[in-house]
Scaffold this motif. Structure first.
Motif, PDB file in Angstrom:
ATOM      1  N   ASP A 138      -0.567  -5.915   5.238  1.00 34.55           N
ATOM      2  CA  ASP A 138      -0.186  -4.817   6.041  1.00 34.55           C
ATOM      3  C   ASP A 138       0.997  -4.012   5.065  1.00 34.55           C
ATOM      4  OD1 ASP A 138      -1.373  -5.832   8.133  1.00 34.55           O
ATOM      5  OD2 ASP A 138       0.154  -5.962   9.393  1.00 34.55           O
ATOM      6  N   HIS A 139       1.516  -4.688   4.216  1.00 31.01           N
ATOM      7  CA  HIS A 139       2.504  -3.968   3.466  1.00 31.01           C
ATOM      8  C   HIS A 139       2.178  -2.854   2.472  1.00 31.01           C
ATOM      9  CE1 HIS A 139       1.019  -6.936   0.657  1.00 31.01           C
ATOM     10  NE2 HIS A 139       1.654  -6.125  -0.395  1.00 31.01           N
ATOM     11  N   GLU A 140       0.650  -2.963   2.374  1.00 31.73           N
ATOM     12  CA  GLU A 140       0.049  -1.751   1.644  1.00 31.73           C
ATOM     13  C   GLU A 140      -0.279  -0.597   2.475  1.00 31.73           C
ATOM     14  OE1 GLU A 140      -1.119  -2.296  -1.643  1.00 31.73           O
ATOM     15  OE2 GLU A 140      -1.140  -4.249  -2.052  1.00 31.73           O
ATOM     16  N   LEU A 177       5.056   8.280  -3.838  1.00 35.49           N
ATOM     17  CA  LEU A 177       3.647   8.656  -4.264  1.00 35.49           C
ATOM     18  C   LEU A 177       3.425   8.592  -5.873  1.00 35.49           C
ATOM     19  CD1 LEU A 177       4.167  10.403  -1.632  1.00 35.49           C
ATOM     20  CD2 LEU A 177       2.862  11.997  -2.541  1.00 35.49           C
ATOM     21  N   GLY A 178       4.442   9.000  -6.467  1.00 31.57           N
ATOM     22  CA  GLY A 178       4.307   8.856  -7.975  1.00 31.57           C
ATOM     23  C   GLY A 178       4.159   7.454  -8.420  1.00 31.57           C
ATOM     24  N   HIS A 179       4.726   6.354  -7.948  1.00 33.28           N
ATOM     25  CA  HIS A 179       4.430   5.075  -8.395  1.00 33.28           C
ATOM     26  C   HIS A 179       3.058   4.455  -8.191  1.00 33.28           C
ATOM     27  CE1 HIS A 179       4.370   3.285  -4.298  1.00 33.28           C
ATOM     28  NE2 HIS A 179       4.166   1.957  -4.867  1.00 33.28           N
ATOM     29  N   GLY A 305      -7.390  -4.713  -7.072  1.00 37.87           N
ATOM     30  CA  GLY A 305      -6.139  -5.173  -7.890  1.00 37.87           C
ATOM     31  C   GLY A 305      -5.859  -3.938  -9.013  1.00 37.87           C
ATOM     32  N   HIS A 306      -5.980  -2.768  -8.740  1.00 44.66           N
ATOM     33  CA  HIS A 306      -5.638  -2.002  -9.740  1.00 44.66           C
ATOM     34  C   HIS A 306      -4.589  -0.993  -9.270  1.00 44.66           C
ATOM     35  CE1 HIS A 306      -9.404  -3.202 -12.133  1.00 44.66           C
ATOM     36  NE2 HIS A 306     -10.007  -2.484 -11.128  1.00 44.66           N
ATOM     37  N   VAL A 307      -4.259  -1.122  -7.862  1.00 48.63           N
ATOM     38  CA  VAL A 307      -3.175  -0.520  -7.358  1.00 48.63           C
ATOM     39  C   VAL A 307      -2.687  -1.160  -6.645  1.00 48.63           C
ATOM     40  CG1 VAL A 307      -2.532   1.708  -5.909  1.00 48.63           C
ATOM     41  CG2 VAL A 307      -4.567   1.596  -7.459  1.00 48.63           C
ATOM     42  N   ARG A 308      -0.943  -1.379  -6.741  1.00 45.76           N
ATOM     43  CA  ARG A 308      -0.213  -2.178  -6.038  1.00 45.76           C
ATOM     44  C   ARG A 308       0.684  -1.274  -5.220  1.00 45.76           C
ATOM     45  NH1 ARG A 308      -2.326  -6.752  -6.477  1.00 45.76           N
ATOM     46  NH2 ARG A 308      -2.842  -7.628  -8.507  1.00 45.76           N
ATOM     47  N   THR A 309       1.061  -1.523  -3.799  1.00 46.74           N
ATOM     48  CA  THR A 309       2.151  -0.704  -3.241  1.00 46.74           C
ATOM     49  C   THR A 309       3.609  -1.460  -3.443  1.00 46.74           C
ATOM     50  OG1 THR A 309       0.672  -0.223  -1.472  1.00 46.74           O
ATOM     51  CG2 THR A 309       2.916  -0.005  -1.122  1.00 46.74           C
TER      52      THR A 309
END
Ligand SMILES: [Zn+2]
Ligand SMILES: [Zn+2]
Length: 343
Positions: A138-140, A177-179, A305-309
């Motif tokens: 959910d945190h994503e 957004l930038g991260h 696993g290529h993008v993490r929030t």
């Protein structure tokens, strides 16, 4: 249901009747809602002509609880879905006009946004929901707008054939957004200069894998020394006009400029002389959110696993006003998420 709404620019938390789904609509029980910087602009009235009354919030994750006639073709009861599309597009599109058939449903004249994720329940156009695998928590939820907007901007580089290994400046690289943009651009093989303001934020950008992480005050000098001619592309996420100007300054001849952030109207515009355009011959464009298909692609990147929030702050619905103040003052890197919509 409990819900937060804007009424004449005031944030109000109240009880409203539970929604009933109509034709091709679904009702989703929201389990997490992301807090987007656009919400700060809406609350403050920074953008002329944008309504300041109505449902609020445009990043949600939740469970499909009810389906109207025809909606069963797009989702099943109990599906866990992500909704939002940045509030711009996604609420409805006709599917038949030049924009819809040309792959830009956000520009559809009949189009509507998705608003109202700061609620226990949300009624929406069933075609805009994207099912989430269990591996995405959910945190994503900020993937719904922050992630999608970053993905759409980086995808532009790809669409205009910028080859891997090219230098890409990400302005506002530590933000919501930038991260994401730093991670996506690195995954696609670009070399990244991440620019933000303050030592903590620059350190965070470095931790994301940026090849160069620099403070905005030093960016022009560092890029001049390190990358002869300047960067191949600038992606400007910062909601400051100064960031737009810096993005143009960092650009090499024939480079690609992609605006994404929307500064408050009172900041005015960016000045570019025709002589500068002649000398630099840049490709200038804007990138706004993305499509349902972009959202599916991004969900896959996150699942792999290529993008993490990066979430720095979670809270209850009743803390929304405080969180928006914190966001405006740049109190933390990455994103904030409301994890309890009933209190
Ligand atoms: Zn947003
Ligand atoms: Zn249309």
């Amino acid at each position: 249901m409990r819900t937060a709404r804007l009424e004449d620019g005031e944030l109000r938390i109240m009880e409203r009747p539970d929604p009933e789904p109509g034709y091709e609509e679904a009702v989703v029980r929201i389990t997490a809602a992301g807090v987007c910087h656009s919400d700060v602009h809406l609350l403050k009235g920074d953008w002329t002509g944008v309504a300041r009354s109505g449902p609020f919030g445009h990043e949600g994750v939740g469970i499909v609880e009810a389906l109207g006639p025809g909606a069963e073709r797009y989702a099943a009861l109990g599906d866990r879905v992500i909704v939002g599309l940045g509030g711009s597009g996604g609420g409805y599109w006709c599917g038949a006009c030049e924009h819809c058939l040309g792959g830009k449903p956000r520009l559809c004249r009949q189009g509507k946004g998705i608003l109202g994720t700061y609620s226990e329940q949300l009624k929406l156009f069933a075609k805009s929901m994207v099912v989430l695998p269990d591996s995405i928590g959910d945190h994503e939820v900020p993937l719904a707008c922050g992630g999608l907007t970053a993905y759409g901007a980086v995808k532009k580089l790809n669409q205009y054939s910028l080859v891997p290994g090219s230098w890409v400046a990400v302005l506002g690289a530590a933000g919501g957004l930038g991260h994401y943009a730093v991670q996506i651009a690195k995954h696609w093989g670009y070399r990244v200069v991440g620019v933000d303001v303050g030592a903590d934020r620059v350190q965070f950008v470095r931790s994301l894998g940026a090849d160069l992480a620099v403070d905005a005050n030093e960016a022009a000098a560092v890029v001049r020394q390190t990358i002869p001619g300047g960067v191949h592309a600038s992606l400007v996420f910062t909601p400051r006009v100064a960031g737009f100007r810096l993005g143009m300054d960092l650009l090499r001849r024939g480079g690609m400029f992609v605006g994404v952030g929307i500064p408050a109207d009172k900041e005015g515009g960016i000045e570019i002389s025709p002589w500068e355009l002649f000398g630099k011959d840049p490709l200038i464009m804007f990138s706004a959110v993305g499509t349902v298909q972009d959202m599916r692609e991004l969900v896959q990147l996150a699942a792999d696993g290529h993008v993490r929030t990066h979430v720095s702050r979670t809270g209850k619905l009743s803390e929304l006003s405080t969180i928006l103040d914190e966001l405006e003052s740049g109190a933390y890197t990455g994103r904030a998420v409301i994890t309890d919509l009933s209190n």
